[in-house]
Structures are given as C-alpha cells and as structure tokens.
Design an enzyme around this catalytic site. Structure first.
Site, PDB file in Angstrom:
ATOM      1  N   LYS A  18       0.866  -1.186   0.000  1.00 60.26           N
ATOM      2  CA  LYS A  18       0.000   0.000   0.000  1.00 60.26           C
ATOM      3  C   LYS A  18       0.903   1.236   0.000  1.00 60.26           C
ATOM      4  O   LYS A  18       1.466   1.613   1.029  1.00 60.26           O
ATOM      5  CB  LYS A  18      -0.920   0.050   1.223  1.00 60.26           C
ATOM      6  CG  LYS A  18      -1.985   1.133   1.061  1.00 60.26           C
ATOM      7  CD  LYS A  18      -2.417   1.808   2.359  1.00 60.26           C
ATOM      8  CE  LYS A  18      -1.601   2.978   2.780  1.00 60.26           C
ATOM      9  NZ  LYS A  18      -1.606   4.149   1.910  1.00 60.26           N
ATOM     10  N   CYS A  32      14.351  10.505   6.369  1.00 66.33           N
ATOM     11  CA  CYS A  32      14.307  10.117   7.783  1.00 66.33           C
ATOM     12  C   CYS A  32      15.671  10.225   8.436  1.00 66.33           C
ATOM     13  O   CYS A  32      15.766  10.464   9.631  1.00 66.33           O
ATOM     14  CB  CYS A  32      13.788   8.688   7.898  1.00 66.33           C
ATOM     15  SG  CYS A  32      14.721   7.537   6.897  1.00 66.33           S
ATOM     16  N   GLU A  66      10.861  16.032  14.304  1.00 62.35           N
ATOM     17  CA  GLU A  66      11.513  15.810  13.021  1.00 62.35           C
ATOM     18  C   GLU A  66      11.133  16.972  12.096  1.00 62.35           C
ATOM     19  O   GLU A  66       9.945  17.199  11.849  1.00 62.35           O
ATOM     20  CB  GLU A  66      11.008  14.472  12.458  1.00 62.35           C
ATOM     21  CG  GLU A  66      11.790  13.971  11.286  1.00 62.35           C
ATOM     22  CD  GLU A  66      11.230  12.629  10.785  1.00 62.35           C
ATOM     23  OE1 GLU A  66      10.050  12.309  11.063  1.00 62.35           O
ATOM     24  OE2 GLU A  66      11.981  11.916  10.106  1.00 62.35           O
TER      25      GLU A  66
HETATM   26  P1  NAP Z   1       3.058   8.527   7.309  1.00 57.72           P
HETATM   27  O1  NAP Z   1       2.091   9.634   7.369  1.00 57.72           O
HETATM   28  O2  NAP Z   1       3.305   7.746   8.539  1.00 57.72           O
HETATM   29  O3  NAP Z   1       2.557   7.568   6.131  1.00 57.72           O
HETATM   30  C1  NAP Z   1       3.261   6.401   5.768  1.00 57.72           C
HETATM   31  C2  NAP Z   1       2.319   5.435   5.086  1.00 57.72           C
HETATM   32  O4  NAP Z   1       1.327   5.008   6.019  1.00 57.72           O
HETATM   33  C3  NAP Z   1       1.551   6.057   3.916  1.00 57.72           C
HETATM   34  O5  NAP Z   1       1.354   5.072   2.932  1.00 57.72           O
HETATM   35  C4  NAP Z   1       0.235   6.436   4.571  1.00 57.72           C
HETATM   36  O6  NAP Z   1      -0.812   6.570   3.633  1.00 57.72           O
HETATM   37  C5  NAP Z   1       0.030   5.224   5.461  1.00 57.72           C
HETATM   38  N1  NAP Z   1      -0.915   5.414   6.554  1.00 57.72           N
HETATM   39  C6  NAP Z   1      -1.221   6.528   7.232  1.00 57.72           C
HETATM   40  N2  NAP Z   1      -2.129   6.233   8.205  1.00 57.72           N
HETATM   41  C7  NAP Z   1      -2.394   4.906   8.111  1.00 57.72           C
HETATM   42  C8  NAP Z   1      -3.232   3.995   8.824  1.00 57.72           C
HETATM   43  N3  NAP Z   1      -3.993   4.394   9.848  1.00 57.72           N
HETATM   44  N4  NAP Z   1      -3.245   2.699   8.431  1.00 57.72           N
HETATM   45  C9  NAP Z   1      -2.474   2.279   7.411  1.00 57.72           C
HETATM   46  N5  NAP Z   1      -1.664   3.087   6.693  1.00 57.72           N
HETATM   47  C10 NAP Z   1      -1.623   4.381   7.049  1.00 57.72           C
HETATM   48  O7  NAP Z   1       4.495   9.011   6.819  1.00 57.72           O
HETATM   49  P2  NAP Z   1       4.865   9.950   5.589  1.00 57.72           P
HETATM   50  O8  NAP Z   1       4.512  11.356   5.921  1.00 57.72           O
HETATM   51  O9  NAP Z   1       4.341   9.354   4.334  1.00 57.72           O
HETATM   52  O10 NAP Z   1       6.455   9.785   5.553  1.00 57.72           O
HETATM   53  C11 NAP Z   1       7.316  10.549   6.317  1.00 57.72           C
HETATM   54  C12 NAP Z   1       7.775   9.817   7.566  1.00 57.72           C
HETATM   55  O11 NAP Z   1       8.363   8.583   7.202  1.00 57.72           O
HETATM   56  C13 NAP Z   1       8.847  10.574   8.327  1.00 57.72           C
HETATM   57  O12 NAP Z   1       8.583  10.498   9.706  1.00 57.72           O
HETATM   58  C14 NAP Z   1      10.120   9.827   7.976  1.00 57.72           C
HETATM   59  O13 NAP Z   1      11.151   9.938   8.934  1.00 57.72           O
HETATM   60  C15 NAP Z   1       9.610   8.437   7.858  1.00 57.72           C
HETATM   61  N6  NAP Z   1      10.516   7.633   7.046  1.00 57.72           N
HETATM   62  C16 NAP Z   1      11.286   6.701   7.682  1.00 57.72           C
HETATM   63  C17 NAP Z   1      12.204   5.960   6.945  1.00 57.72           C
HETATM   64  C18 NAP Z   1      13.081   4.934   7.612  1.00 57.72           C
HETATM   65  O14 NAP Z   1      13.689   4.147   6.892  1.00 57.72           O
HETATM   66  N7  NAP Z   1      13.174   4.895   8.933  1.00 57.72           N
HETATM   67  C19 NAP Z   1      12.303   6.164   5.560  1.00 57.72           C
HETATM   68  C20 NAP Z   1      11.489   7.111   4.949  1.00 57.72           C
HETATM   69  C21 NAP Z   1      10.591   7.835   5.713  1.00 57.72           C
HETATM   70  P3  NAP Z   1      -1.197   8.039   3.136  1.00 57.72           P
HETATM   71  O15 NAP Z   1       0.072   8.720   2.740  1.00 57.72           O
HETATM   72  O16 NAP Z   1      -2.117   7.813   2.005  1.00 57.72           O
HETATM   73  O17 NAP Z   1      -1.840   8.708   4.305  1.00 57.72           O
END
Ligand code: NAP
Length: 470
Positions: free
Chosen positions: A196, A308, A369
């Site tokens: 997803k 991240c 962050e």
């Molecule tokens: P996010 O808001 O947590 O979303 C990540 C994924 O989860 C998206 O596909 C999102 O869909 C989905 N999602 C949101 N709520 C959900 C729920 N209740 N159930 C199932 N899926 C759900 O993160 P983001 O803003 O896309 O990405 C940025 C974050 O990712 C930052 O905090 C960054 O540090 C972290 N990150 C970490 C790494 C690592 O390797 N540690 C790498 C890259 C990014 P939608 O977008 O459609 O809402």
C-alpha cells in the site's frame, strides 16, 4: 514553525521531456497478476505537488480490496515459498535488469508525483534498484545451522522459513526505494506481499509492479493496492490483522507506526518498523570544517530535507561554532538568501533553504523531526555535553559525528543511542549495511543479510533416535 511539503522546481523543457517519459503510468491497481479497479469503482487523483494539478487517477480501494489482495498473496505464497533460492534469485535479477532499462522512465514518474528534481529521482532509483540486485545475490545465502548437540544420539537442525504474506506500507518521500528495500528482501526469503503506497505517490509503486510483471514475477507474489488517505485506516486494519498476514513491514512516521504496531499486536504478528528520526550532526574542533559543511549540506538538504536520516540538529563545539555557521551560511547563500520564507517565485509549494541559530532545547523545532530544508545549529562545550544533547530524544535512527580524534570517534560510536552512526560522512545508506533505528525510530533492520532475515522464522528441528538399532 509550521512544517510544509517542499518541492523543487523544474523548467518547462524538463517538464516536456518528463511528459514524454510517462508512458508507463498505470491507472489500475495490481492484484493476483491482474490490473483492476476498486470493487467500489471509486478513484482518486494523483497530483503534481509543484502545481497541484492532476497527473493521473488510480483506484480508491477499501478493506474489501485489501482482503482480496491478501488472499491472492496467501495463495501465491503456497507456491513461491517452495521455489528454490536459485529461482528466486533469478527472478529478482531479471526485475533489477528490467527496472534498470527503464531508469529514466521510473525517475520521470517519481519526479512527477513526488516533486523531487530529476537528478534526485535518478539517485533514488539507483539506490532503490541496488536493493533488487543485492537481494538477488542474498537469496542464495539464506542458510541454516547445525549446532553442537548436548545429546550423543540427537542432532539439532536450525532452518529459516519465510513468514508468509507481508503487508508493505510505504511513505511518499522515497516511493521507489522504500518498496524495493522491502520487497527485494521478502521475495528473497520466499514471502509474498501486498503493497500500500502513499496516496501521494502510488504511481511509482504501480510502475515497479508493472516491471516486476515483465520480469516474470509470478502472479500474486506482488500485489499493489492504492487508496486515498480516507481509506488508509480501513485498508491498514486488514493489512495488520488479517489472519493470512505474517508480517507488517512499515516505513513512515512514528505516529502511524505506533498505530499499526498496536493493530498487529492483536495477532502477535511480526513487525518491521522504519520510523522517523531526529538525527544529531556533531562537529568537534578537530573536524575539517569545509569538508564537514559539504557533508552537512548532503545530510540536511538531500531530498529537500525530507529524509528520515536527514540531519535534524547540528551540534557544534563552541570553538568552531561561528566559523561553521559562516561557512554553512555562505554555501547555502551561494544560491538563495538565508531562507525563513516561501520561495514565492515558484509558487506557494516551495520553501527556501533556511539556517537557524540560537535554538533552545525546549523549542518545538528542536525536538520534532523537521522534514524540510531548515537547518538548526546549537553550541556545545564538551564531548559529554554533546552526547547528552544528542541522546536527549525518543528517536534513535541516524547520527553523524565529525572528528579526527580516533578515540573520540570510537567513544561516540559506542555511546550514541542511535541505530546508525556515520563518522565523518553525511550519507550512510546502501544495500550492504543494516539500516534501522532504536527507541521510537523502529524495530528491525532493512538491507544487508539482516534485512532478509527479518522475513524469516527460525525453526528448530530435533532429530532424535540416531543411535544404531533404534
Ligand atoms: P506517514 O504519514 O506515517 O505515512 C506512511 C504510510 O502510512 C503512507 O502510505 C500512509 O498513507 C500510510 N498510513 C497513514 N495512516 C495509516 C493507517 N492508519 N493505516 C495504514 N496506513 C496508514 O508518513 P509519511 O509522511 O508518508 O512519511 C514521512 C515519515 O516517514 C517521516 O517520519 C520519515 O522519517 C519516515 N521515514 C522513515 C524511513 C526509515 O527508513 N526509517 C524512511 C522514509 C521515511 P497516506 O500517505 O495515504 O496517508
């Protein structure tokens, strides 16, 4: 300070070239080898984040579609788990090769939907594709053990078995690499998956699936379901709780990661969580400041500060603080003024590279962050103080240290409470080392052989009765 989504502009020529490269765009999701609509027939638009104009539409799937995809992956698992390591390696290598042939096309789609400059999309592509190549090799080295038995007539055998269906949920900031880093590993281990992607960046995931199909990945091994933010929670619930799911592999924010961790807990499912960071970038007086600032620019402004592992807190020893800030400021100034505002010449979706000093630990920008092109510099006096400040966070993903003192480098590596420590470098990700965090930055590792082992269960088999005549 409010956080904003930052995009980088491209000129018209580049845009026209990109448009010619978008022929791989898909408008359907991918389940069990078929390109399908949502059962509701609903769709949503994917927007170009630099203009907010639609570049495509994809199915808006819900829990019913998610269940269908999980079932397809479960069915495919029955066969895929029994393929030989050599076969899985071969398929992964073909996928790697076909993606490589389509490097420019994938990067164009990445730029169109994620808004990053083409050069950064090509960089992400190369990084992401390297995982497919690496896991094609690793697939053939997932070995067990025969350990010394405490009993004379019994043999202990330890094998690794695939977990089953993996639910893969990925963020928008690296829409290609976050998929290959997971899917390459889980396929190598013998698992199948449902992906997803984020509502913002589903097209790259669909391209990856399309190229996997061309590479001969059997139907059902990879499934991609697209959903709007509205349906994310319902889809996520199925992906975390369906009995056929063996593992939830999530990359995204710590906030959402905790929700999914809670959902997966009810079925005691394996989780692999790659969550947010709050990386310190520590500069000691012995560091070469020109070089260190070059690395700081990479660690901070790569992907417009939306990584991240991006440096979040610059901790600079008091003796070199002013010089560091001056060099840093000048290197950014070379292009724009020292930020703090929207880059209005590009519209309202762009923010200038910004450098802040005098930031105190109780300020919001210090503890959260930043995820944008804003660098925050603070002074420290001693090594112990640098460590205390650096570790004073619930995050523990990446950290950076600049010093020529070898003993200090070792001490910092040992004492920093982070899953990854880069000594004298601003970039640390590659397929070979294990990527991941501690504390609230996650559970598990991606990349390296450890990244494959995440998708396996250890099985202990005792062979007894080996004595003659038994
Ligand atoms: P996010 O808001 O947590 O979303 C990540 C994924 O989860 C998206 O596909 C999102 O869909 C989905 N999602 C949101 N709520 C959900 C729920 N209740 N159930 C199932 N899926 C759900 O993160 P983001 O803003 O896309 O990405 C940025 C974050 O990712 C930052 O905090 C960054 O540090 C972290 N990150 C970490 C790494 C690592 O390797 N540690 C790498 C890259 C990014 P939608 O977008 O459609 O809402």
């Amino acid at each position: 300070m409010e956080l904003i989504r930052v995009n980088t502009s491209m000129n018209l020529n580049k845009f026209l070239i990109l448009n010619r490269r978008l022929h791989l765009l898909k408008s359907k999701a991918y389940i069990n080898g078929d390109w399908v609509n949502a059962q509701s027939n609903k769709t949503f638009s994917v927007l170009d984040p630099s203009t907010d104009k639609p570049i495509g539409t994809v199915p808006d799937m819900d829990a019913t579609d998610a269940k269908r995809a999980v079932d397809a992956a479960a069915e495919a698992f029955k066969t895929w788990r029994n393929t030989t390591a050599k076969e899985r390696s071969y398929v992964l290598r073909r996928w790697f090769g076909i993606c490589k042939e389509n490097r420019d096309n994938v990067a164009a789609i990445l730029t169109a939907e994620a808004g990053k400059p083409l050069s950064e999309s090509l960089g992400e592509f190369d990084y992401g594709n390297a995982f497919l190549e690496f896991f094609a090799d690793t697939a053939r080295h997932i070995n067990g053990e025969i350990v010394s038995s405490p009993w004379p007539n019994k043999q202990i055998l330890i094998t690794r078995q695939p977990l089953g269906v993996v639910s893969v949920i990925t963020p928008w900031n690296f829409p290609y690499a976050m998929i290959t880093r997971k899917v390459g590993a889980l396929m190598a281990a013998g698992c199948t998956c449902v992906i997803k992607p984020s509502e913002d960046t589903p097209l790259t995931a669909l391209v990856a699936a399309q190229l996997a199909e061309q590479a001969g990945v059997p139907k059902g091994v990879i499934n991609v379901i697209t959903s709007s933010r509205e349906n994310a929670a319902a889809v996520g619930k199925v992906m975390c709780q369906d009995p056929n799911v063996g593992c939830v592999s999530f990359t995204g924010s710590t906030f959402v990661g905790k929700i999914l961790y809670g959902l997966a807990a009810s079925g005691v499912k394996r989780v692999a969580l790659e969550l947010g960071g709050n990386a310190p970038f520590i500069v000691f007086p012995s560091a070469d400041l020109e070089y260190t600032v070059d690395q700081a620019l990479l660690a901070k402004f790569r992907n417009a500060g939306q990584a991240c592992v991006g440096a979040n807190r610059f901790l600079i020893h008091k003796d070199v603080f002013d010089e560091f800030v001056t060099i840093f400021k000048n290197k950014i100034s070379a292009k724009v003024e020292i930020g703090g505002k929207y880059a209005k010449q590009f519209g309202t979706n762009f923010y200038e590279a910004t450098l802040l000093v005098g930031v105190k630990p109780d300020m919001k920008i210090y503890s959260q962050e930043i995820f944008g092109p804003v660098a925050v510099c603070s002074k420290f006096n001693t090594e112990d103080e640098a460590l205390q400040i650096a570790n004073n966070t619930r995050s523990g993903l990446a950290s950076y240290v600049f010093t020529k003192d070898l003993g200090q480098a070792f001490r910092m590596s040992r004492e920093l409470e982070f899953g990854m420590v880069a000594i004298n470098d601003g970039i640390l990700s590659a397929p070979e080392p294990p990527f991941g965090g501690i504390k609230e930055s996650g559970i598990g590792r991606e990349g390296s052989r450890h990244g494959v082992e995440e998708y396996t269960d250890i099985k202990y088999t005792l062979f007894s009765g080996l004595a003659k005549g038994m």
